[in-house]
Design a protein around this motif. Structure first.
Motif, PDB file in Angstrom:
ATOM      1  N   UNK A  46       0.846  -1.191   0.000  1.00 59.92           N
ATOM      2  CA  UNK A  46       0.000   0.000   0.000  1.00 59.92           C
ATOM      3  C   UNK A  46       0.887   1.249   0.000  1.00 59.92           C
ATOM      4  N   UNK A  47       0.287   2.377  -0.283  1.00 55.25           N
ATOM      5  CA  UNK A  47       1.028   3.636  -0.370  1.00 55.25           C
ATOM      6  C   UNK A  47       1.712   3.961   0.962  1.00 55.25           C
ATOM      7  N   UNK A  48       2.865   4.591   0.847  1.00 49.09           N
ATOM      8  CA  UNK A  48       3.609   5.031   2.027  1.00 49.09           C
ATOM      9  C   UNK A  48       3.541   6.556   2.120  1.00 49.09           C
ATOM     10  N   UNK A  49       3.534   7.051   3.354  1.00 49.87           N
ATOM     11  CA  UNK A  49       3.594   8.483   3.602  1.00 49.87           C
ATOM     12  C   UNK A  49       4.812   8.746   4.468  1.00 49.87           C
ATOM     13  N   UNK A  50       5.610   9.735   4.095  1.00 54.36           N
ATOM     14  CA  UNK A  50       6.768  10.125   4.894  1.00 54.36           C
ATOM     15  C   UNK A  50       6.246  10.900   6.110  1.00 54.36           C
ATOM     16  N   UNK A  51       6.102  10.193   7.225  1.00 52.58           N
ATOM     17  CA  UNK A  51       5.517  10.782   8.426  1.00 52.58           C
ATOM     18  C   UNK A  51       6.445  11.832   9.029  1.00 52.58           C
ATOM     19  N   UNK A  52       7.754  11.617   8.940  1.00 57.06           N
ATOM     20  CA  UNK A  52       8.705  12.598   9.453  1.00 57.06           C
ATOM     21  C   UNK A  52       8.557  13.934   8.758  1.00 57.06           C
ATOM     22  N   UNK A  53       8.441  13.896   7.443  1.00 58.02           N
ATOM     23  CA  UNK A  53       8.261  15.113   6.658  1.00 58.02           C
ATOM     24  C   UNK A  53       6.912  15.754   6.989  1.00 58.02           C
ATOM     25  N   UNK A  54       5.891  14.926   7.145  1.00 57.36           N
ATOM     26  CA  UNK A  54       4.548  15.426   7.458  1.00 57.36           C
ATOM     27  C   UNK A  54       4.541  16.172   8.791  1.00 57.36           C
ATOM     28  N   UNK A  55       5.126  15.579   9.848  1.00 56.66           N
ATOM     29  CA  UNK A  55       5.101  16.241  11.167  1.00 56.66           C
ATOM     30  C   UNK A  55       6.045  17.440  11.194  1.00 56.66           C
ATOM     31  N   UNK A  56       7.112  17.403  10.413  1.00 56.40           N
ATOM     32  CA  UNK A  56       8.015  18.557  10.346  1.00 56.40           C
ATOM     33  C   UNK A  56       7.300  19.754   9.738  1.00 56.40           C
ATOM     34  N   UNK A  57       6.348  19.493   8.824  1.00 56.83           N
ATOM     35  CA  UNK A  57       5.633  20.557   8.147  1.00 56.83           C
ATOM     36  C   UNK A  57       4.467  21.129   8.936  1.00 56.83           C
ATOM     37  N   UNK A  58       4.094  20.479  10.039  1.00 56.02           N
ATOM     38  CA  UNK A  58       3.000  21.000  10.851  1.00 56.02           C
ATOM     39  C   UNK A  58       3.501  22.188  11.653  1.00 56.02           C
ATOM     40  N   UNK A  59       2.707  23.228  11.744  1.00 53.11           N
ATOM     41  CA  UNK A  59       3.144  24.375  12.535  1.00 53.11           C
ATOM     42  C   UNK A  59       3.157  23.952  14.004  1.00 53.11           C
ATOM     43  N   UNK A  60       4.107  24.496  14.734  1.00 52.55           N
ATOM     44  CA  UNK A  60       4.264  24.093  16.130  1.00 52.55           C
ATOM     45  C   UNK A  60       3.104  24.533  17.003  1.00 52.55           C
ATOM     46  N   UNK A  61       2.360  25.597  16.599  1.00 50.15           N
ATOM     47  CA  UNK A  61       1.200  25.965  17.410  1.00 50.15           C
ATOM     48  C   UNK A  61       0.022  25.051  17.157  1.00 50.15           C
ATOM     49  N   UNK A  62       0.054  24.273  16.063  1.00 50.78           N
ATOM     50  CA  UNK A  62      -1.017  23.306  15.804  1.00 50.78           C
ATOM     51  C   UNK A  62      -0.557  21.895  16.109  1.00 50.78           C
ATOM     52  N   UNK A  63       0.596  21.754  16.661  1.00 49.68           N
ATOM     53  CA  UNK A  63       1.114  20.411  16.940  1.00 49.68           C
ATOM     54  C   UNK A  63       1.702  20.330  18.313  1.00 49.68           C
TER      55      UNK A  63
END
Length: 164
Positions: A147-164
């Protein structure tokens, strides 16, 4: 031990998923690293019922899991499974070497954000994912082999810190 896969799945040993990964990777052994499950004989025995025939399984504390992997000289193809990011970080901090981690299923709940279809996280867990990624652990969200893979590290790095 030949660690073929380190997986985060809050169900730990789960029939469909474990069967898919054990078959795809030729897994001979499953190692569940989870303090609560290791300390609960009933839960441990029920979980062992889901282990595919011909596959050995152990459910140990996080510290014992890290120690056994470190000391094992065997070439048995093994999947290591932890419940969530906190347990993964504890395993990492206990000295288990990890360069890539498969993140499969982390359920939703109050205060948890949807990162992918199968992976949800609290703000604290997002911070843990970020920390592990920053330390060089590649986090790949993937439900089943093929199944498809998602780069979770890149995804969480891109989340703004006030929303994460």
């Amino acid at each position: 031990m030949d660690i073929a896969l380190i997986r985060v799945d809050d169900r730990l040993i789960h029939g469909q998923v474990v069967m898919g990964w054990t078959q795809a990777l030729g897994i001979q052994q499953i190692l569940v690293a989870d303090d609560a499950t290791a300390a609960n004989p009933t839960q441990k025995n029920l979980m062992l019922l889901a282990v595919p025939a011909g596959v050995r399984a152990d459910i140990l504390s996080i510290a014992d899991s890290a120690r056994i992997v470190e000391q094992s000289g065997s070439d048995v193809k093994t999947i290591v499974i932890v419940k969530g990011p906190r347990e993964l970080k504890a395993l990492h901090d206990a000295g288990m070497k990890m360069t890539e981690v498969n993140v499969g299923n982390v359920h939703t709940g109050p205060g948890r954000k949807r990162l992918t279809k199968e992976v949800h996280a609290s703000d604290d867990e997002i911070a843990i994912w970020r920390e592990l990624s920053d330390q060089g652990v590649r986090l790949e969200a993937q439900w089943l082999p093929g199944t498809a893979r998602t780069d979770l590290g890149k995804l969480v790095a891109g989340l703004s810190h006030d929303h994460a």
